[in-house]
Design a protein around this motif. Sequence first.
Motif, PDB file in Angstrom:
ATOM      1  N   ARG A  51      -4.075  16.058  -8.972  1.00  0.00           N
ATOM      2  CA  ARG A  51      -3.271  14.936  -9.453  1.00  0.00           C
ATOM      3  C   ARG A  51      -2.212  14.578  -8.420  1.00  0.00           C
ATOM      4  NH1 ARG A  51      -1.811  14.693 -15.816  1.00  0.00           N
ATOM      5  NH2 ARG A  51      -3.679  13.525 -16.307  1.00  0.00           N
ATOM      6  N   ILE A  52      -1.883  13.281  -8.367  1.00  0.00           N
ATOM      7  CA  ILE A  52      -0.888  12.794  -7.409  1.00  0.00           C
ATOM      8  C   ILE A  52       0.468  13.479  -7.600  1.00  0.00           C
ATOM      9  CG2 ILE A  52       0.538  10.780  -6.878  1.00  0.00           C
ATOM     10  CD1 ILE A  52      -2.116  10.526  -5.579  1.00  0.00           C
ATOM     11  N   ASN A  53       0.876  13.637  -8.844  1.00  0.00           N
ATOM     12  CA  ASN A  53       2.206  14.190  -9.098  1.00  0.00           C
ATOM     13  C   ASN A  53       2.258  15.700  -8.895  1.00  0.00           C
ATOM     14  OD1 ASN A  53       0.776  15.082 -11.277  1.00  0.00           O
ATOM     15  ND2 ASN A  53       1.953  13.954 -12.819  1.00  0.00           N
TER      16      ASN A  53
ATOM     17  N   GLY B 248       0.965  13.494 -19.673  1.00  0.00           N
ATOM     18  CA  GLY B 248       1.664  14.105 -18.550  1.00  0.00           C
ATOM     19  C   GLY B 248       1.320  13.500 -17.212  1.00  0.00           C
ATOM     20  N   ARG B 249       1.316  12.170 -17.131  1.00  0.00           N
ATOM     21  CA  ARG B 249       0.949  11.529 -15.876  1.00  0.00           C
ATOM     22  C   ARG B 249       2.139  11.372 -14.938  1.00  0.00           C
ATOM     23  NH1 ARG B 249      -4.205   9.261 -15.883  1.00  0.00           N
ATOM     24  NH2 ARG B 249      -3.689   7.549 -14.507  1.00  0.00           N
ATOM     25  N   ALA B 250       3.358  11.463 -15.471  1.00  0.00           N
ATOM     26  CA  ALA B 250       4.524  11.349 -14.587  1.00  0.00           C
ATOM     27  C   ALA B 250       5.181  12.723 -14.428  1.00  0.00           C
ATOM     28  CB  ALA B 250       5.485  10.314 -15.138  1.00  0.00           C
TER      29      ALA B 250
ATOM     30  N   ASP C  66      -6.366  13.762   0.681  1.00  0.00           N
ATOM     31  CA  ASP C  66      -7.703  13.534   0.105  1.00  0.00           C
ATOM     32  C   ASP C  66      -8.010  12.041  -0.016  1.00  0.00           C
ATOM     33  OD1 ASP C  66      -8.226  16.234  -0.205  1.00  0.00           O
ATOM     34  OD2 ASP C  66      -7.255  16.300  -2.182  1.00  0.00           O
ATOM     35  N   GLN C  67      -6.986  11.296  -0.423  1.00  0.00           N
ATOM     36  CA  GLN C  67      -7.173   9.840  -0.518  1.00  0.00           C
ATOM     37  C   GLN C  67      -7.468   9.260   0.863  1.00  0.00           C
ATOM     38  OE1 GLN C  67      -3.293   8.944  -2.299  1.00  0.00           O
ATOM     39  NE2 GLN C  67      -4.327   8.008  -4.049  1.00  0.00           N
ATOM     40  N   ARG C  68      -6.713   9.763   1.856  1.00  0.00           N
ATOM     41  CA  ARG C  68      -6.861   9.269   3.218  1.00  0.00           C
ATOM     42  C   ARG C  68      -8.292   9.487   3.726  1.00  0.00           C
ATOM     43  NH1 ARG C  68      -6.107   5.810   6.082  1.00  0.00           N
ATOM     44  NH2 ARG C  68      -3.990   5.568   5.351  1.00  0.00           N
TER      45      ARG C  68
ATOM     46  N   PRO D 279       0.836  -1.210   0.000  1.00  0.00           N
ATOM     47  CA  PRO D 279       0.000   0.000   0.000  1.00  0.00           C
ATOM     48  C   PRO D 279       0.871   1.260   0.000  1.00  0.00           C
ATOM     49  CG  PRO D 279      -0.703  -1.539   1.703  1.00  0.00           C
ATOM     50  CD  PRO D 279       0.557  -2.096   1.122  1.00  0.00           C
ATOM     51  N   LEU D 280       0.443   2.270  -0.772  1.00  0.00           N
ATOM     52  CA  LEU D 280       1.203   3.526  -0.824  1.00  0.00           C
ATOM     53  C   LEU D 280       0.771   4.416   0.341  1.00  0.00           C
ATOM     54  CD1 LEU D 280       0.684   4.203  -4.634  1.00  0.00           C
ATOM     55  CD2 LEU D 280       2.740   3.295  -3.549  1.00  0.00           C
ATOM     56  N   ASP D 281       1.645   5.353   0.700  1.00  0.00           N
ATOM     57  CA  ASP D 281       1.241   6.357   1.696  1.00  0.00           C
ATOM     58  C   ASP D 281       0.226   7.271   1.036  1.00  0.00           C
ATOM     59  OD1 ASP D 281       2.811   5.500   3.751  1.00  0.00           O
ATOM     60  OD2 ASP D 281       4.562   6.643   3.063  1.00  0.00           O
ATOM     61  N   LEU D 282      -0.946   7.362   1.644  1.00  0.00           N
ATOM     62  CA  LEU D 282      -2.015   8.104   0.983  1.00  0.00           C
ATOM     63  C   LEU D 282      -1.834   9.609   1.113  1.00  0.00           C
ATOM     64  CD1 LEU D 282      -5.086   5.950   2.081  1.00  0.00           C
ATOM     65  CD2 LEU D 282      -3.916   5.939  -0.127  1.00  0.00           C
ATOM     66  N   GLN D 283      -2.273  10.317   0.080  1.00  0.00           N
ATOM     67  CA  GLN D 283      -2.378  11.778   0.154  1.00  0.00           C
ATOM     68  C   GLN D 283      -3.585  12.109   1.039  1.00  0.00           C
ATOM     69  OE1 GLN D 283      -0.395  13.894  -1.669  1.00  0.00           O
ATOM     70  NE2 GLN D 283       0.746  12.310  -2.746  1.00  0.00           N
TER      71      GLN D 283
ATOM     72  N   GLY E  11     -12.780  11.957  -8.805  1.00  0.00           N
ATOM     73  CA  GLY E  11     -11.376  12.336  -8.779  1.00  0.00           C
ATOM     74  C   GLY E  11     -10.867  12.593 -10.174  1.00  0.00           C
ATOM     75  N   VAL E  12     -10.154  13.692 -10.357  1.00  0.00           N
ATOM     76  CA  VAL E  12      -9.640  14.014 -11.689  1.00  0.00           C
ATOM     77  C   VAL E  12      -8.714  12.888 -12.164  1.00  0.00           C
ATOM     78  CG1 VAL E  12      -9.830  16.497 -11.335  1.00  0.00           C
ATOM     79  CG2 VAL E  12      -7.678  15.339 -10.770  1.00  0.00           C
ATOM     80  N   THR E  13      -8.457  12.823 -13.463  1.00  0.00           N
ATOM     81  CA  THR E  13      -7.595  11.763 -13.986  1.00  0.00           C
ATOM     82  C   THR E  13      -6.216  11.881 -13.338  1.00  0.00           C
ATOM     83  OG1 THR E  13      -7.049  13.212 -15.835  1.00  0.00           O
ATOM     84  CG2 THR E  13      -8.756  11.565 -16.211  1.00  0.00           C
ATOM     85  N   GLY E  14      -5.709  10.737 -12.864  1.00  0.00           N
ATOM     86  CA  GLY E  14      -4.389  10.732 -12.241  1.00  0.00           C
ATOM     87  C   GLY E  14      -4.411  11.155 -10.780  1.00  0.00           C
ATOM     88  N   SER E  15      -5.592  11.154 -10.163  1.00  0.00           N
ATOM     89  CA  SER E  15      -5.674  11.589  -8.765  1.00  0.00           C
ATOM     90  C   SER E  15      -5.521  10.423  -7.796  1.00  0.00           C
ATOM     91  CB  SER E  15      -7.014  12.294  -8.513  1.00  0.00           C
ATOM     92  OG  SER E  15      -8.082  11.412  -8.770  1.00  0.00           O
TER      93      SER E  15
ATOM     94  N   LEU F 120      -4.891   4.053 -19.586  1.00  0.00           N
ATOM     95  CA  LEU F 120      -3.468   4.029 -19.915  1.00  0.00           C
ATOM     96  C   LEU F 120      -2.711   4.926 -18.953  1.00  0.00           C
ATOM     97  CD1 LEU F 120      -3.317   4.325 -23.787  1.00  0.00           C
ATOM     98  CD2 LEU F 120      -3.601   2.339 -22.346  1.00  0.00           C
ATOM     99  N   ASP F 121      -1.600   4.413 -18.451  1.00  0.00           N
ATOM    100  CA  ASP F 121      -0.806   5.185 -17.509  1.00  0.00           C
ATOM    101  C   ASP F 121       0.652   4.996 -17.886  1.00  0.00           C
ATOM    102  OD1 ASP F 121       0.042   6.672 -15.384  1.00  0.00           O
ATOM    103  OD2 ASP F 121      -0.462   5.206 -13.846  1.00  0.00           O
ATOM    104  N   TYR F 122       1.108   5.721 -18.932  1.00  0.00           N
ATOM    105  CA  TYR F 122       2.479   5.574 -19.402  1.00  0.00           C
ATOM    106  C   TYR F 122       3.226   6.890 -19.245  1.00  0.00           C
ATOM    107  CZ  TYR F 122       0.832   1.242 -21.520  1.00  0.00           C
ATOM    108  OH  TYR F 122       0.300   0.013 -21.727  1.00  0.00           O
TER     109      TYR F 122
HETATM  110  P1  ADP Z   1      -6.786   7.650 -11.513  1.00  0.00           P
HETATM  111  O1  ADP Z   1      -7.347   6.264 -11.532  1.00  0.00           O
HETATM  112  O2  ADP Z   1      -7.464   8.554 -10.540  1.00  0.00           O
HETATM  113  O3  ADP Z   1      -6.669   8.249 -12.882  1.00  0.00           O
HETATM  114  P2  ADP Z   1      -4.407   6.340 -10.728  1.00  0.00           P
HETATM  115  O4  ADP Z   1      -5.012   5.502  -9.689  1.00  0.00           O
HETATM  116  O5  ADP Z   1      -4.066   5.712 -12.032  1.00  0.00           O
HETATM  117  O6  ADP Z   1      -5.308   7.610 -10.979  1.00  0.00           O
HETATM  118  O7  ADP Z   1      -3.108   7.027 -10.104  1.00  0.00           O
HETATM  119  C1  ADP Z   1      -2.187   7.767 -10.869  1.00  0.00           C
HETATM  120  C2  ADP Z   1      -0.758   7.429 -10.475  1.00  0.00           C
HETATM  121  O8  ADP Z   1      -0.473   7.869  -9.152  1.00  0.00           O
HETATM  122  C3  ADP Z   1      -0.478   5.950 -10.493  1.00  0.00           C
HETATM  123  O9  ADP Z   1       0.760   5.740 -11.117  1.00  0.00           O
HETATM  124  C4  ADP Z   1      -0.434   5.575  -9.026  1.00  0.00           C
HETATM  125  O10 ADP Z   1       0.433   4.479  -8.788  1.00  0.00           O
HETATM  126  C5  ADP Z   1       0.086   6.825  -8.377  1.00  0.00           C
HETATM  127  N1  ADP Z   1      -0.369   6.996  -6.984  1.00  0.00           N
HETATM  128  C6  ADP Z   1      -1.631   6.859  -6.526  1.00  0.00           C
HETATM  129  N2  ADP Z   1      -1.700   7.138  -5.206  1.00  0.00           N
HETATM  130  C7  ADP Z   1      -0.453   7.441  -4.816  1.00  0.00           C
HETATM  131  C8  ADP Z   1       0.137   7.816  -3.564  1.00  0.00           C
HETATM  132  N3  ADP Z   1      -0.612   7.952  -2.461  1.00  0.00           N
HETATM  133  N4  ADP Z   1       1.447   8.051  -3.535  1.00  0.00           N
HETATM  134  C9  ADP Z   1       2.204   7.933  -4.651  1.00  0.00           C
HETATM  135  N5  ADP Z   1       1.728   7.582  -5.847  1.00  0.00           N
HETATM  136  C10 ADP Z   1       0.403   7.341  -5.951  1.00  0.00           C
END
Ligand code: ADP
Length: 815
Positions: free
Chosen positions: A462-464, A671-673, A282-284, A276-280, A306-310, A631-633
Amino acid sequence: MIRKERVMAKIAQVIVDVPTMQTNRPYSYLIPDSLTDAVQPGMRVAVPFGQGHREVGGMVVGVSDADTLDETFSGKLKPLGALLDLAPVLNEELLSLSDWMAQHTFAFRISTIQTMLPAALKTKSHKFLVADAPIDDPQLASLFDDQQRLDFTAASLTDEQTDALAKLQQRQIIHAEYQVADRAHVKTVTWVKSALSPTEIETARKDVRPNAIKQLRVLTRLMDLQEARPLQDVLTDERLTRADFTAATKKGWAELSEREVYRDPYANHRIAKTAPLDLQPDQRSAVNAITEAIDAHDPKTFLLQGVTGSGKTEVYLQSIAAALAQHKTALMLVPEIALTPQMVNRVKGRFGHQVAVLHSGLSAGEKYDEWRRIERHEAAVVVGARSAAFAPLTNIGLIVMDEEHETSYKQEDNPRYHARDVLLWRAQRHHAPVVLGSATPSLESRARAERHVYTRLALPHRINQQPLPPVKIIDMREQLKAHTESNFSTPLIEALKVRLERHEQSVLMLNRRGFSSFVMCRDCGFVLKCPNCDISLVLHMDSHTMKCHYCGHEEPIPRICPNCHSKRISYYGSGTEKVAAELNSLLPDARIIRMDVDTTRRKGMHEKLLNSFGQHKADILLGTQMIAKGLDYPDVTLVGVLNADTALGLPDFRSSERTFQLLTQVSGRAGRADKPGEVLIQTFNPDHYAIQLAKTQDYERFFRVEMGIRHMGNYPPYFFTALITASDKDEGVAAKKMFELSDQLKQTLSPDTIILGPTPRPIARIKNRYYYQIVLKYKREPKLQSVLDGILDDAQREQRNGLQVAIDMEPQNFI
Ligand code: ADP
Ligand code: ZN
Ligand code: ZN
């Protein structure tokens, strides 16, 4: 004289499978005394039906005592034919779900029942019984062959025998296996075990001639086979073969046995375990709210917006973990198209072997194996497409629906159910919360959150921490003035070139909805149409034919216009193939992967193409809608939409919503990364609100604007809708029926209900049948169920002459 005989006789209520005489009323059959204990609701049976000796399939939905019936009546009841199952294949929950669905979707119960069963149990299947332990009754034991199998379908068993076998199955001494078509349905591997103790092996070694090297080797090997092991693993010593062990078995030294294995569709995927990742924050808070509901057995519905990439997926995964921690199971639905290896890997990576996967890419055997793993409580997490809503999970603690706005969750044929409704029903039953997730929720769901029917959870960032990619709108009318009929504007080509230089990747989407390549005469405007359907034929370059996408009709590409004999008849519009060809000539160095129905038809191709794009073996991924999701590239920094607006002109009140959703989804791929992304949208309607709001990806604004429009037009979510269609080979018959129904509805329904039609359907003829329709828009209509039930019953009687009536509640498609 009325005498009560056979006081405790039992009666089975059976839903029979008779296509021309469907009814939701179960028929009663007498259970023969010998089967009294064996027959249970949820078992499939064969029953006599109608005059003569016709036997039909059926499903037992109830069992009751017949003690209130007098002899005359019970004498009229026919007895059950064969019992096809020894244990129920549908549990009580699913049986009552099938009842609810039949009412709710105006489908017949046999079709809702069949929808729930895996194909292996639906088709004509061969059934075997397999003994897992010795059977004490020698007479019964003699029915089984050397492999401890009994061909149940072929065997003519007495009722007493069937009953005794059912008891053996209840005691788990035997189990049932099915075989579809002619392929063995249950896969097995050979295991080997020594039949001799170590001392016996020593004795045997002394008896063997010293030059019988093979035999000595086998005996040595048998030393550490006191416990059975898969033969495959034992044969790693190259000097021993399967034949050596077969010979050893004949000598009584070893025992070989066949053991069942599951076909694992993901066996060849090496999936890394994830933590499990450390949640942000909002996720928490989202996970906390969901976990609280799981722990409180509160069947509330969350809308996770949640917006794309959130990071919605991480919220799903940690919430599922919370359900498992309570020793409960979890069900997660994703759209068929999003069932890419990426999503499956993320769930399997977290929960490993506890996960079962169900989708249409699996073979019937694989699906059946996954289904059995669920039924046997060996899988606690199910990920699947629409029909996985019926996964036989018990003790559900959490239900998730990803991309809840996807229209593929609604089945377009009978039974016309929406998976979301099924999930909400099951949630109530299991006292489990539901999470509906999306970046662009359906208006219906978002409106329910507004009224606090659903609880809204928001992930606005977005997470990033990257902003959403900037979106540029390109006015194709300007391009058209300056250029020829190219599919690519100058800014798009320039942007693609920059990506090539930087070794970054691009995704290009061609919106296939309302769009395809057809053949038109430039002189007289003639368009080649299907002879059976009112729709243009589509050009297919791969087969060099014109095809109808509705009925499959195929014909050669015309060289001269059949109407005016001009030679200036040629393609119009663009299929992905034609666009790919143009792209190739514009950017000869670019490596392009094309993804559409044609290139992904073969099993596994979808996945293969995506994988090679993911490994950066191509620069550009060109595809239809199917590339918009999931897609998440990290190397994708450019998304281009070639034709944003082709769907806007469709006669459907959801066309703006669909366009906005699609553009937002596909923009989210960029621009997901770490590298910032960019989105270019080509359109002929740059000022349309759906396109303008997609530019800012402002769902909330879109929601307000669109709600205003729906309010003015009396459309959902302000009104409910129902679509009634009649079809017949004779256009007059279909039309007449619809006018009759329209009169009937006008007389019975409340004056507030709006009745649109009858009109011919937008595509009025398909497969030589003519379609007429009525659309109902209503707010409260207590009589609707009974009126529509009546319409369906009447239609059943007329069906013999070819007239068909269908009812579609909350249709997702008006074309
Ligand atoms: P969504 O489904 O909302 O479009 P994703 O679940 O695909 O977004 O998440 C986008 C990216 O962020 C993924 O690569 C995911 O692994 C990463 N991610 C999600 N939550 C966290 C977190 N708490 N910490 C670091 N990376 C995260
Ligand atoms: Zn012509
Ligand atoms: Zn056709």
